[in-house]
Design a protein around this motif. Sequence first.
Motif, short mmCIF file in Angstrom:
data_model
loop_
_atom_site.label_atom_id
_atom_site.label_comp_id
_atom_site.label_asym_id
_atom_site.label_seq_id
_atom_site.Cartn_x
_atom_site.Cartn_y
_atom_site.Cartn_z
N HIS A 129 0.69 -1.22 0.21
CA HIS A 129 0.04 0.16 0.08
C HIS A 129 0.74 1.28 0.19
O HIS A 129 0.58 2.24 -0.64
CB HIS A 129 -0.94 0.02 1.30
CG HIS A 129 -2.03 -0.97 1.06
ND1 HIS A 129 -2.90 -0.82 -0.01
CD2 HIS A 129 -2.43 -1.84 1.79
CE1 HIS A 129 -3.81 -1.67 0.37
NE2 HIS A 129 -3.71 -2.38 1.35
N LEU A 130 1.84 1.10 0.78
CA LEU A 130 2.78 2.34 0.77
C LEU A 130 3.74 2.68 -0.41
O LEU A 130 4.14 3.81 -0.46
CB LEU A 130 3.88 2.40 1.95
CG LEU A 130 3.01 2.64 3.38
CD1 LEU A 130 4.01 1.92 4.51
CD2 LEU A 130 2.78 3.95 3.51
N THR A 131 3.74 1.77 -1.26
CA THR A 131 4.44 1.56 -2.52
C THR A 131 3.71 2.16 -3.64
O THR A 131 4.13 2.42 -4.67
CB THR A 131 5.44 0.53 -2.93
OG1 THR A 131 4.55 -0.51 -2.95
CG2 THR A 131 6.33 0.33 -1.60
N TYR A 191 -1.27 3.96 7.60
CA TYR A 191 -0.03 2.89 7.40
C TYR A 191 1.19 3.21 8.32
O TYR A 191 1.70 2.16 8.67
CB TYR A 191 -0.04 2.56 5.99
CG TYR A 191 -1.24 1.97 5.37
CD1 TYR A 191 -1.83 0.85 5.97
CD2 TYR A 191 -1.72 2.43 4.16
CE1 TYR A 191 -3.04 0.51 5.33
CE2 TYR A 191 -2.71 1.88 3.59
CZ TYR A 191 -3.44 0.98 4.13
OH TYR A 191 -4.66 0.37 3.50
N ALA A 192 1.59 4.33 8.00
CA ALA A 192 2.77 4.78 9.04
C ALA A 192 2.49 4.55 10.32
O ALA A 192 3.40 3.72 11.05
CB ALA A 192 3.24 6.16 8.64
N LEU A 232 -1.92 6.32 -2.93
CA LEU A 232 -1.64 6.66 -1.69
C LEU A 232 -1.92 8.12 -1.37
O LEU A 232 -1.14 8.95 -1.63
CB LEU A 232 -0.19 6.37 -1.34
CG LEU A 232 0.38 6.38 -0.18
CD1 LEU A 232 -0.17 5.46 1.11
CD2 LEU A 232 1.91 6.23 0.11
N THR A 233 -2.92 8.27 -0.60
CA THR A 233 -3.33 9.50 -0.19
C THR A 233 -2.65 9.81 1.07
O THR A 233 -2.01 9.00 1.89
CB THR A 233 -4.95 9.70 0.24
OG1 THR A 233 -5.20 8.77 1.21
CG2 THR A 233 -5.76 9.48 -0.97
N PRO A 234 -2.45 11.31 1.50
CA PRO A 234 -1.86 11.69 2.96
C PRO A 234 -2.45 10.91 3.83
O PRO A 234 -1.98 10.48 4.98
CB PRO A 234 -2.09 13.08 2.74
CG PRO A 234 -2.18 13.66 1.45
CD PRO A 234 -2.86 12.50 0.78
N GLN A 256 -1.40 7.31 3.77
CA GLN A 256 0.00 7.12 4.31
C GLN A 256 0.17 7.18 5.72
O GLN A 256 1.08 6.82 6.32
CB GLN A 256 0.83 8.38 3.53
CG GLN A 256 2.28 8.32 3.63
CD GLN A 256 3.08 9.19 2.98
OE1 GLN A 256 2.62 9.99 2.16
NE2 GLN A 256 4.28 9.36 3.05
N ASP A 257 -0.50 8.30 6.47
CA ASP A 257 -0.40 8.24 7.84
C ASP A 257 -1.12 7.18 8.44
O ASP A 257 -0.26 6.68 9.32
CB ASP A 257 -1.30 9.74 8.12
CG ASP A 257 -1.54 9.87 9.69
OD1 ASP A 257 -0.23 10.05 10.16
OD2 ASP A 257 -2.55 9.89 10.45
N ARG A 284 2.06 4.79 -5.39
CA ARG A 284 1.86 6.14 -5.36
C ARG A 284 0.53 6.86 -5.76
O ARG A 284 0.22 7.44 -5.48
CB ARG A 284 3.08 6.88 -5.89
CG ARG A 284 4.51 6.55 -5.21
CD ARG A 284 4.46 7.40 -3.78
NE ARG A 284 5.61 7.03 -3.08
CZ ARG A 284 5.89 7.44 -1.78
NH1 ARG A 284 4.84 7.95 -1.00
NH2 ARG A 284 6.97 7.03 -1.20
#
Length: 138
Positions: free
Chosen positions: A115-117, A130-131, A122-124, A127-128, A119
């Motif tokens: 999911h993080l790769t 999953y991080a 991947l919305t902000p 990204q937040d 792009r």
Amino acid sequence: MIEEARQIAEKYLSKKGYLHSQRVAQYTEENPMIPEELKEQCAALAWIHDVWEDSGCGTEEIRALDPQKRLLRSLNLITHGKNEETYEEYIRTIKAMQKTYPEVWWVKVADMKDHLTQRETLTPRLQDKYARALAILL
């Protein structure tokens, strides 16, 4: 078991979902940190990790893959029900089960990596999400 799981993914997932599962399975198969005795279980789970959330697949087809029912239990653990716990609680459950069901943990890490790769999707916000989840898992 891996080929049968791939066939279930192909049968039940959309093209996009299938490609996602393919990448997650590839990440698990190529991960040198996953013990050899877990590789098959991880790859099979990777192929079908989104099947219950994203399709009408029932338990019988999954049960047929693994008579010991470990794959079925792993699939239950990796599936996040929308009306159940929060996403953070769900991730904490996976972390807590890491020693008992390590294949769930490995596949969830590979799932987040994928999911993080991606792009283009991947919305902000994602990204937040999953991080923060990775910080819990790792």
